[in-house]
Structures are given as C-alpha cells and as structure tokens.
Design an enzyme around this catalytic site. Sequence first.
Site, mmCIF file in Angstrom:
data_model
loop_
_atom_site.group_PDB
_atom_site.id
_atom_site.type_symbol
_atom_site.label_atom_id
_atom_site.label_comp_id
_atom_site.label_asym_id
_atom_site.label_seq_id
_atom_site.Cartn_x
_atom_site.Cartn_y
_atom_site.Cartn_z
ATOM 1 N N ASP A 95 0.866 -1.188 0.000
ATOM 2 C CA ASP A 95 0.000 0.000 0.000
ATOM 3 C C ASP A 95 0.898 1.232 0.000
ATOM 4 O O ASP A 95 1.610 1.488 0.978
ATOM 5 C CB ASP A 95 -0.908 0.006 1.230
ATOM 6 N N GLU B 267 -1.542 -1.657 -5.715
ATOM 7 C CA GLU B 267 -2.764 -0.965 -6.135
ATOM 8 C C GLU B 267 -2.641 -0.444 -7.565
ATOM 9 O O GLU B 267 -1.592 0.053 -7.953
ATOM 10 C CB GLU B 267 -3.045 0.211 -5.206
ATOM 11 N N ASP C 147 -2.502 1.729 6.983
ATOM 12 C CA ASP C 147 -1.819 1.275 5.771
ATOM 13 C C ASP C 147 -1.505 -0.218 5.829
ATOM 14 O O ASP C 147 -1.532 -0.901 4.800
ATOM 15 C CB ASP C 147 -0.537 2.077 5.565
#
Length: 398
Positions: free
Chosen positions: A186, A270, A349
């Site tokens: 992340d 991501e 996170d």
Amino acid sequence: MKVLEFKLKGKAEQYRIIDDMIRTAQFVRNKTLRHWVDNQGIKLVDLYKECAVMAKEFEWAGKLNSTARQASAERAIFAIQRFFANCKAKKPGKKGYPQFKKYTRSVEYKQSGWALSSDKRCLTFKDGFAAGKFKLIGSRDLHFYAPDEIKRIRIVRRADGYYAQFCINIERKEEPVSTGKMIGIDVGLNHFYTDSDGETVPNPRYLRKSEKALKRLQKRVSRKKKGSKSRKKAIDKLGRKHLKVSRQRKDFAIKTALYVVKSNDFVACEDLQVRNMVKNHKLAKSISDAAWSQFAQWLEYFGKVYSKTVIAVPPQYTSQKCSNCGDIVKKTLSTRTHICGCGTILDRDHNAALNILAKGLKAHTGVDLNTVGHTGIHARGQTDLYSLVATSMSKSTG
C-alpha cells in the site's frame, strides 16, 4: 527492448548542429501531422511519402537522414493512434488529440545515418548535417551486442548535456530465485509504502527537500533580463537542479522495486489512477513527488525480468475494509488507525496492504483469504500460505 544510455562528449559547434537536427525532426513531425489533419484517413506509408516530398522542398530538411525523418513521422502517427485508442476505450476526460510540438528535445535514427567506431566508444553521424564524431561517456559496454541488434539510437538534449540512447532488440531475463514469500503493498504519503508484513519504507520526498534551493534558483531566473546570457545561465542551473531531483526519484523507484521483486515471489499492489488523484491541489505536489506510477512500472518490469508475479488490483475499499473479518469500517484520511468491532487494531496502511494481498491472491489464484483466514499470514507463516497458493495454482493449471 533494452536501452543503454551514454553522454556525448564533443565540441560546442557539434552541439549546435545537434540542436539543428532536433529542430528539423520537430519540423518533420509537425509537418506530417498537418498533412494528416488535412487528409484524414491516410496511413503511415503516406506520411513516409510526405517526408520524401519535404526533403526535396526544404534543403535543410533533406540534410536529416531519411530514417530519422521516418522516425519523426512515426511519432506523429503514434500520437494519432493513441488518440483513437482512447476514444475507442471511452477514456474519461480529454482523449489526447495530437498537438503540434514546440519544445522537442530529441531526434531518433534507425539503422543508418550513424556509425560506431571499432572500439565502440565513439559515435559518428553521417547524414547531411555532418555533426561529426562524439565520444561516448558511460559505464556500459556495447561489445556485448551485435550491430544488427541496435535497432535505433535516440539523441536527447537535457539540462546537463546531450545523451545517446541505444535501443537494443534483446529481452532481458535473469535467473529467478524462489523465496517462498508474498506481500501486498500500500503506497502512501506518510510512508512510501507499507507491506502486508507491517514493514514500512520512508518517503524520501526529494522535491520537498530541494524546494528551498529551487525557489532561490527560480528567483534568480526571474530577476535576469530576458534574452541575456546571464538569464540563460540561470535557466541552465535551474534545469540541472530539477534534473537532479528527477534522477534521485527514478533511482529510488528502481532500487526499491528491484528489492521488492527479488525478495518475494508474489507482489500485489494498487492500480492507482494517479492522473485523477493529482487533481486534488492540496496533495498534488506530494503525490507527484512520491512517483507511485514510476514505482509501479518498475515493479511490472522487474517482475517480467525475474519471472515473478506482480499483479495490480483495484484500490476500492482496501483502506475501509477490515482485513480480518471483512466488515467496512469508515475512516477519514486523518484516521491513521484501523479499529474494528472484531477486535482488530492495525495501522491503517498495514490493514490496506493485507487487503491488497488478499485481492491479488484471489484475482490470480482464486484463493480467498476469507476462507483461509486473513490472519493466516501471521498465524501459520508465509511459507504455509505460499504452499497453499502454490497447490491451488498447480490444480488450476493442471
């Protein structure tokens, strides 16, 4: 395709000739684009023909090697193709209608118009501009590659000089070393990234650290008289500082991505739409400074080189969803701790990284950590989870 870059060492007059070559390539590109605008529906071969007509019509355009003129025409057609591809895909926002260039900084040759010396340490241009012989400054060795493997060379003007990029038609492959590990990543602004093991990498913030010096150099530029030599020198200093920041950012992205890929067999990250994220003017500078897109591109590249699995997953709800029970826990951007009714308390996170890993595994192998247990990564260790995924993959391929 592999690209090796060298700095060109020559005389001031030779650099001025390169500037003329770049301006001519820009003219050819814009002229062929104008030809397409006036005669829509024409193909690349028609633009090649227009390049030949141009060479006869303009004497200075004829000095540029024919393959270099063709490469400039290809730039125009690629911009046209990208525009139609964006329209066909119904890309939101502007579709990127081809624009005329004003500040081109490169010229590209194919396999003619230039020659390497016998020791492959010097480059000579042989077209009508006759820029002459340049020494190649760099640590790479071109002796490993046959002359026919060098498909193109690109001459690039930067703030600190001129560079030659050799585009070599080989596929880079490294021997993969299995680690039995997998992580979800992340990216963020507090930390460059947090992985599913809870490890963090600090955000270097190269632009922020150089901001004071950049402002000082910008002030010097604005105080100089327009058109003066002192203003040009001030602009060059400012450009070199920006170039240094850009190189620092790129170097960090490459080294970090290489470490991540070599340390793990499976990497989930991501699939961020950074173009949309920078529309937030309060965070745009910090997001651009973090260079998430560049990091993701190098992750994908090194994944192919080392035969590791790198998968990008949609970022929706990765921060809001509980990595243990799957419930949605609403948070604002200022809320940095994930607290769920099931008793899970994690850094925001870290929780997102666990969700990203779960999404990546489900998309790639069909293994759902909701059935295995989200905490299985820690309770049974990476090796047990890796064995489970490997078994699932072998069944799906068998």
